[in-house]
Enzyme design. Structure first.
Site, PDB file in Angstrom:
ATOM      1  N   ASN A 184       9.143  -2.927  -4.961  1.00 54.17           N
ATOM      2  CA  ASN A 184       8.088  -2.872  -5.969  1.00 54.17           C
ATOM      3  C   ASN A 184       8.342  -1.660  -6.857  1.00 54.17           C
ATOM      4  O   ASN A 184       9.357  -0.972  -6.731  1.00 54.17           O
ATOM      5  CB  ASN A 184       6.705  -2.859  -5.313  1.00 54.17           C
ATOM      6  CG  ASN A 184       6.471  -1.653  -4.425  1.00 54.17           C
ATOM      7  OD1 ASN A 184       7.133  -0.613  -4.529  1.00 54.17           O
ATOM      8  ND2 ASN A 184       5.528  -1.776  -3.512  1.00 54.17           N
ATOM      9  N   ASP A 252       5.301  -9.269   2.403  1.00 56.24           N
ATOM     10  CA  ASP A 252       6.148  -9.777   3.484  1.00 56.24           C
ATOM     11  C   ASP A 252       6.361 -11.283   3.341  1.00 56.24           C
ATOM     12  O   ASP A 252       7.462 -11.791   3.577  1.00 56.24           O
ATOM     13  CB  ASP A 252       5.518  -9.466   4.837  1.00 56.24           C
ATOM     14  CG  ASP A 252       5.342  -7.975   5.063  1.00 56.24           C
ATOM     15  OD1 ASP A 252       6.181  -7.197   4.572  1.00 56.24           O
ATOM     16  OD2 ASP A 252       4.351  -7.586   5.711  1.00 56.24           O
TER      17      ASP A 252
END
Length: 330
Positions: A184, A252
């Site tokens: 990210n 995830d």
């Protein structure tokens, strides 16, 4: 040729979750909801998410010989994960303390416990799992030296996927194996270090990350979608709009879906687009593993073809769009 579509090497935690109206500041106490205990940990989450989608999945992890460890292993088996690589003992099961606010955003503190005892020797002892797996995925909630050993244990023809969370500088040996490195914005800046200040454009971050050695890179950008970058160029992947309930585990689920789709031969940008839909379905439910969708649930999510209206799953196209699909990995 392969017994498993995906081998996940990583953490397994008990998630202790409390809902709050707002997260406390320094020295402040706030009241929250009743405590809920869920199976979690980035490794266990990725394994469960992939198995729920239909991937043949194995998990190499370590849990304690305690109630939390039994909860985690039972959850993995219920999701369809092969736990032949799961090790028991050495320390209490890892625990994640999670607060979730009304917008669905979360804050997490992790006590590694048994995850910190997953050693390079454990990886070497699991060589048969590496030979049997098409794709190997890892994170950084286990010791870095163990991740290095994972890279050294890869067999020719397999693919390595890394989400460096929590982020830290990575050895060149690990970066060179990543295909892709999934980050990210925060993780990208940590790995880039001073180079992150060269530009505010995520496309430039992706190119700078590629220059560090990975074979491919995916940068997730919250409401702005994601970037898929390789030697062929940088592709923007749009987000999927949904009304977020809880973003825990969404990153995830994104990583697991991406790894699985790459393993079956889908191009990077296409795999990332599918992963975005998986993340979108995930944030519409509470919890981590309990929120992971099946392939059928992902298929029922709105089409992401350009020009289509974003829709909340199960609602009409005139529904109000909410938080982006994988906001938990911003």
């Amino acid at each position: 040729m392969y017994d498993y579509d995906l081998l996940v090497v990583g953490s397994a935690n008990a998630d202790l979750v409390i809902g709050v109206e707002r997260r406390p500041g320094a020295g402040e106490t706030v009241l929250g909801s009743d405590l809920a205990v869920h199976p979690g940990g980035k490794g266990a989450n990725q394994a469960a998410a992939a198995a729920r989608l239909g991937a043949r999945t194995a998990l190499l992890a370590r849990v304690g010989d305690d109630g939390h460890g039994r909860l985690l292993l039972d959850s993995q088996r219920a999701a369809g994960v092969d736990t032949v690589g799961a090790l028991v003992g050495g320390a209490p099961t890892g625990v994640a303390l999670i607060t979730v606010d009304p917008s669905g955003d979360n804050s997490i503190v992790v006590s590694p416990g048994a995850n910190g005892r997953l050693t390079p020797a454990d990886v070497r002892a699991a060589g048969s799992l590496f030979h049997a797996s098409r794709v190997v995925s890892a994170q950084l909630e286990i010791p870095l030296e163990t991740v290095v050993e994972v890279v050294r244990s890869l067999v020719p023809g397999s693919r390595f996927v890394l989400n460096p969370s929590p982020p830290r500088p990575l050895p060149a040996e690990v970066l060179a194996a990543c295909d892709p490195l999934i980050v990210n914005e925060h993780e990208a800046k940590v790995i880039l270090g001073d180079a992150a200040g060269v530009s505010d454009e995520p496309e430039d971050w992706a190119r700078l990350l590629l220059a560090k050695g990975p074979r491919s890179v995916v940068v997730t950008l919250g409401a702005e979608g994601a970037l898929a970058a390789s030697a062929d160029g940088v592709t923007r992947v749009p987000s999927v709009k949904v009304r977020a309930v809880d973003t825990t585990g969404a990153g995830d689920a994104f990583t697991a879906a991406l790894a699985w789709r790459l393993g079956v031969g889908e191009p990077l940008a296409g795999a990332a687009a599918y992963a975005a839909r998986v993340g979108a379905a995930t944030v519409t439910k509470e919890g981590a593993q309990a929120s992971f969708p099946t392939a059928e649930e992902v298929a029922s999510l709105c089409s992401t073809v350009p020009g289509n209206d974003p829709r909340i799953p199960g609602r009409g196209s005139d529904s109000v769009a909410g938080t982006d699909a994988e906001g938990g990995v911003r």
